[in-house]
Write an enzyme that holds these catalytic residues in place. Structure first.
Site, PDB file in Angstrom:
ATOM      1  N   GLU A 214       0.822  -1.207   0.000  1.00  0.00           N
ATOM      2  CA  GLU A 214       0.000   0.000   0.000  1.00  0.00           C
ATOM      3  C   GLU A 214       0.857   1.259   0.000  1.00  0.00           C
ATOM      4  OE1 GLU A 214      -2.873  -0.516   3.163  1.00  0.00           O
ATOM      5  OE2 GLU A 214      -3.917  -2.059   2.006  1.00  0.00           O
TER       6      GLU A 214
ATOM      7  N   GLU B  45      -1.974  -9.794  -6.072  1.00  0.00           N
ATOM      8  CA  GLU B  45      -2.017 -10.520  -7.355  1.00  0.00           C
ATOM      9  C   GLU B  45      -1.194  -9.799  -8.421  1.00  0.00           C
ATOM     10  OE1 GLU B  45      -4.517  -9.780  -5.336  1.00  0.00           O
ATOM     11  OE2 GLU B  45      -6.276 -11.025  -5.670  1.00  0.00           O
TER      12      GLU B  45
ATOM     13  N   CYS C 240      -7.070  -6.767 -11.043  1.00  0.00           N
ATOM     14  CA  CYS C 240      -6.228  -7.972 -10.977  1.00  0.00           C
ATOM     15  C   CYS C 240      -6.743  -9.049 -11.916  1.00  0.00           C
ATOM     16  CB  CYS C 240      -6.156  -8.493  -9.548  1.00  0.00           C
ATOM     17  SG  CYS C 240      -5.148  -7.426  -8.499  1.00  0.00           S
TER      18      CYS C 240
HETATM   19  N1  THU Z   1      -6.181  -6.637  -1.987  1.00  0.00           N
HETATM   20  C1  THU Z   1      -5.368  -7.557  -2.554  1.00  0.00           C
HETATM   21  O1  THU Z   1      -4.142  -7.504  -2.428  1.00  0.00           O
HETATM   22  N2  THU Z   1      -5.934  -8.561  -3.261  1.00  0.00           N
HETATM   23  C2  THU Z   1      -7.277  -8.752  -3.382  1.00  0.00           C
HETATM   24  O2  THU Z   1      -7.689  -9.706  -4.030  1.00  0.00           O
HETATM   25  C3  THU Z   1      -8.207  -7.835  -2.740  1.00  0.00           C
HETATM   26  C4  THU Z   1      -7.606  -6.630  -2.139  1.00  0.00           C
HETATM   27  C5  THU Z   1      -5.555  -5.582  -1.181  1.00  0.00           C
HETATM   28  C6  THU Z   1      -5.563  -4.201  -1.771  1.00  0.00           C
HETATM   29  C7  THU Z   1      -5.442  -3.344  -0.524  1.00  0.00           C
HETATM   30  O3  THU Z   1      -4.066  -3.272  -0.159  1.00  0.00           O
HETATM   31  C8  THU Z   1      -6.180  -4.144   0.532  1.00  0.00           C
HETATM   32  O4  THU Z   1      -6.228  -5.479   0.055  1.00  0.00           O
HETATM   33  C9  THU Z   1      -7.580  -3.643   0.806  1.00  0.00           C
HETATM   34  O5  THU Z   1      -8.307  -3.494  -0.354  1.00  0.00           O
END
Ligand code: THU
Length: 164
Positions: free
Chosen positions: A64, A75, A115
């Site tokens: 993030e 992903e 993704c």
């Molecule tokens: N996130 C992922 O890494 N993969 C997913 O399939 C869903 C969401 C992350 C993005 C963000 O850092 C956090 O989860 C909340 O949305």
């Protein structure tokens, strides 16, 4: 005028031991990768792992940023890392996992639209159906045979592929 319907299907497993050993291993690698997540804003840690045609596994996690849109899901981190590290290998399967605890049991964990689009490109490059494995926080695992089961009507224009 005609009403047309699309049917999607996936397998659901209540326990990791029900998965074939190679896939179970990939899920465990994704779970392990979630420990490396940098998610101080959402506190939602996600890990992902990809299996390549040479048998290698590449792992990644969500990263993030204080400028929220600059962050990246696990992903996309892992698919782009694998493509950079092994540009000539095909991505055969991707597993995603999060141990995040949902207050509401109906809340779902599933790859986001961006993704899914990147997975579609990985499948396009490999020429074979991508196996997608989602290990939900409640311990359930879903497997999708090909991106069309998660992203129907994927954009695919053969004219663009000819462009060099
Ligand atoms: N996130 C992922 O890494 N993969 C997913 O399939 C869903 C969401 C992350 C993005 C963000 O850092 C956090 O989860 C909340 O949305």
């Amino acid at each position: 005028m005609a009403l047309k319907k699309v049917e999607l299907s996936y397998m659901e497993y209540g326990h990791l031991d029900e998965l074939e050993s190679e896939i179970k291993h990939l899920v465990l690698e994704a779970k392990d990768a979630s420990k490396t997540a940098y998610a101080p804003y959402s506190l939602f840690k996600v890990g992902a792992s990809v299996l390549l045609s040479n048998g290698s596994i590449v792992k990644g996690s969500n990263q993030e940023n204080i400028a929220y849109p600059s962050g990246l899901c696990a992903e996309r981190v892992v698919i782009n890392s694998a493509s950079s590290l092994f540009p000539n290998e095909k991505i055969v399967a991707i597993a995603v996992s999060s141990d995040h605890h949902f207050e509401n049991a109906e809340d779902m964990f599933s790859p986001c639209g961006a993704c899914r689009q990147v997975m579609a490109e990985a499948e396009l490059r490999s020429g074979k159906k991508l196996k997608i494995i989602v290990n939900t926080p409640g311990g359930i695992t879903r497997t999708f045979n090909g991106i069309s089961q998660l992203l129907p009507f994927t954009f695919n224009y053969s004219g663009l592929k000819k462009a060099k």
